[in-house]
Write a protein that holds these residues in place. Structure first.
Motif, PDB file in Angstrom:
ATOM      1  N   PRO A 195      -2.205  -0.708  -5.476  1.00 15.64           N
ATOM      2  CA  PRO A 195      -2.414  -0.568  -7.028  1.00 15.64           C
ATOM      3  C   PRO A 195      -2.218  -2.026  -7.521  1.00 15.64           C
ATOM      4  O   PRO A 195      -1.195  -2.494  -7.519  1.00 15.64           O
ATOM      5  CB  PRO A 195      -1.363   0.393  -7.205  1.00 15.64           C
ATOM      6  CG  PRO A 195      -0.691   0.848  -6.151  1.00 15.64           C
ATOM      7  CD  PRO A 195      -1.391  -0.145  -5.054  1.00 15.64           C
ATOM      8  N   LEU A 196      -3.316  -2.400  -8.233  1.00 18.31           N
ATOM      9  CA  LEU A 196      -3.288  -3.742  -9.122  1.00 18.31           C
ATOM     10  C   LEU A 196      -2.655  -3.908 -10.384  1.00 18.31           C
ATOM     11  O   LEU A 196      -2.363  -5.015 -10.785  1.00 18.31           O
ATOM     12  CB  LEU A 196      -4.703  -4.180  -8.794  1.00 18.31           C
ATOM     13  CG  LEU A 196      -5.342  -4.427  -7.576  1.00 18.31           C
ATOM     14  CD1 LEU A 196      -6.895  -4.881  -7.792  1.00 18.31           C
ATOM     15  CD2 LEU A 196      -4.500  -5.343  -6.656  1.00 18.31           C
ATOM     16  N   ASN A 197      -2.475  -2.662 -10.943  1.00 15.64           N
ATOM     17  CA  ASN A 197      -2.053  -2.778 -12.366  1.00 15.64           C
ATOM     18  C   ASN A 197      -1.617  -1.326 -12.678  1.00 15.64           C
ATOM     19  O   ASN A 197      -1.614  -0.408 -11.903  1.00 15.64           O
ATOM     20  CB  ASN A 197      -3.280  -3.054 -13.252  1.00 15.64           C
ATOM     21  CG  ASN A 197      -4.649  -2.369 -13.096  1.00 15.64           C
ATOM     22  OD1 ASN A 197      -4.334  -0.956 -12.795  1.00 15.64           O
ATOM     23  ND2 ASN A 197      -5.566  -2.952 -13.080  1.00 15.64           N
ATOM     24  N   GLY A 198      -1.231  -1.222 -13.926  1.00 15.63           N
ATOM     25  CA  GLY A 198      -0.486   0.096 -14.347  1.00 15.63           C
ATOM     26  C   GLY A 198      -1.318   1.037 -14.579  1.00 15.63           C
ATOM     27  O   GLY A 198      -0.859   2.217 -14.404  1.00 15.63           O
ATOM     28  N   ASP A 199      -2.607   0.862 -14.564  1.00 13.78           N
ATOM     29  CA  ASP A 199      -3.823   1.883 -14.386  1.00 13.78           C
ATOM     30  C   ASP A 199      -4.083   2.303 -13.003  1.00 13.78           C
ATOM     31  O   ASP A 199      -4.866   3.435 -12.988  1.00 13.78           O
ATOM     32  CB  ASP A 199      -5.140   1.353 -15.226  1.00 13.78           C
ATOM     33  CG  ASP A 199      -4.687   1.166 -16.683  1.00 13.78           C
ATOM     34  OD1 ASP A 199      -3.998   1.479 -17.135  1.00 13.78           O
ATOM     35  OD2 ASP A 199      -5.596   0.061 -16.886  1.00 13.78           O
ATOM     36  N   GLY A 200      -3.429   1.556 -12.070  1.00 13.51           N
ATOM     37  CA  GLY A 200      -3.467   2.234 -10.690  1.00 13.51           C
ATOM     38  C   GLY A 200      -5.115   1.659 -10.302  1.00 13.51           C
ATOM     39  O   GLY A 200      -5.320   2.498  -9.185  1.00 13.51           O
ATOM     40  N   TRP A 234      -2.633  -9.626 -10.201  1.00 16.79           N
ATOM     41  CA  TRP A 234      -1.645  -8.739  -9.276  1.00 16.79           C
ATOM     42  C   TRP A 234      -0.836 -10.141  -8.362  1.00 16.79           C
ATOM     43  O   TRP A 234       0.318  -9.899  -8.322  1.00 16.79           O
ATOM     44  CB  TRP A 234      -2.435  -7.924  -8.535  1.00 16.79           C
ATOM     45  CG  TRP A 234      -1.536  -7.252  -7.370  1.00 16.79           C
ATOM     46  CD1 TRP A 234      -0.554  -6.099  -7.718  1.00 16.79           C
ATOM     47  CD2 TRP A 234      -1.182  -7.604  -5.969  1.00 16.79           C
ATOM     48  NE1 TRP A 234      -0.053  -5.768  -6.387  1.00 16.79           N
ATOM     49  CE2 TRP A 234      -0.212  -6.664  -5.368  1.00 16.79           C
ATOM     50  CE3 TRP A 234      -1.773  -8.608  -5.483  1.00 16.79           C
ATOM     51  CZ2 TRP A 234       0.181  -6.832  -4.105  1.00 16.79           C
ATOM     52  CZ3 TRP A 234      -1.337  -8.776  -3.804  1.00 16.79           C
ATOM     53  CH2 TRP A 234      -0.416  -7.734  -3.384  1.00 16.79           C
ATOM     54  N   LEU A 235      -1.478 -10.983  -7.683  1.00 18.18           N
ATOM     55  CA  LEU A 235      -1.033 -11.970  -7.064  1.00 18.18           C
ATOM     56  C   LEU A 235       0.156 -12.764  -7.687  1.00 18.18           C
ATOM     57  O   LEU A 235       1.038 -12.984  -7.488  1.00 18.18           O
ATOM     58  CB  LEU A 235      -2.292 -12.936  -6.485  1.00 18.18           C
ATOM     59  CG  LEU A 235      -2.979 -12.177  -5.519  1.00 18.18           C
ATOM     60  CD1 LEU A 235      -4.296 -13.111  -5.224  1.00 18.18           C
ATOM     61  CD2 LEU A 235      -2.119 -12.245  -4.205  1.00 18.18           C
ATOM     62  N   VAL A 239       0.573  -1.121   0.148  1.00 16.95           N
ATOM     63  CA  VAL A 239      -0.110  -0.070   0.044  1.00 16.95           C
ATOM     64  C   VAL A 239       1.040   1.175   0.096  1.00 16.95           C
ATOM     65  O   VAL A 239       1.866   1.185   0.856  1.00 16.95           O
ATOM     66  CB  VAL A 239      -0.920   0.081   1.235  1.00 16.95           C
ATOM     67  CG1 VAL A 239      -1.769   1.111   1.222  1.00 16.95           C
ATOM     68  CG2 VAL A 239      -1.917  -1.303   1.349  1.00 16.95           C
ATOM     69  N   SER A 240       0.619   2.002  -0.661  1.00 16.44           N
ATOM     70  CA  SER A 240       1.410   3.597  -0.976  1.00 16.44           C
ATOM     71  C   SER A 240       1.168   4.283   0.431  1.00 16.44           C
ATOM     72  O   SER A 240       0.100   4.081   1.065  1.00 16.44           O
ATOM     73  CB  SER A 240       0.911   4.470  -2.089  1.00 16.44           C
ATOM     74  OG  SER A 240      -0.284   4.559  -1.866  1.00 16.44           O
TER      75      SER A 240
END
Length: 126
Positions: free
Chosen positions: A80-85, A107-108, A65-66
């Motif tokens: 964030p799960l992907n490049g799209d955030g 993501w996993l 987590v950021s």
């Protein structure tokens, strides 16, 4: 600081297995209750604990987590799960369970691969 003594690699693998086996599907007994990603699986440090006696700061998932989202009520839903955030929180708001599970599974798999590669590299240097 994370105080969860579980192995993060095994935790992520178990979560992926849980999703792939339909773990977040609606219960036959309570079909009106939706399940929350991570919170309603053994990945959650407070799983089955109605009083949520452990702080999310104790959980391994907080590492993903950021910093600006670590104080949210459910910080792991801001990973964030992907490049799209896209995050679990965002995808849950779209009410598309299949898309959510697909994004979390991807993501996993990526995190599992990353950790396995890091550990293999570390073993080769020892």
């Amino acid at each position: 600081m994370t105080t969860d003594e579980r192995d993060i690699l095994e935790l992520l693998k178990d979560e992926l297995d849980f999703i792939e086996k339909g773990g977040y599907g609606r219960s036959v007994r309570t079909p009106w209750l939706s399940k929350a990603t991570f919170q309603d699986s053994l990945s959650c440090i407070n799983y089955g604990d109605a009083y949520r006696t452990h702080s999310c700061t104790e959980c391994h998932l907080l590492d993903f987590v950021s910093p600006e989202h670590r104080t949210e009520e459910i910080p792991c839903h801001h990973i964030p799960l992907n490049g799209d955030g896209e995050t679990i929180e965002k995808l849950e708001s779209e009410d598309n369970q299949a898309k959510l599970e697909r994004a979390v599974s991807q993501w996993l798999r990526a995190k599992i691969k990353e950790i396995e590669e890091e550990r293999a590299k570390a073993q080769m240097t020892h």
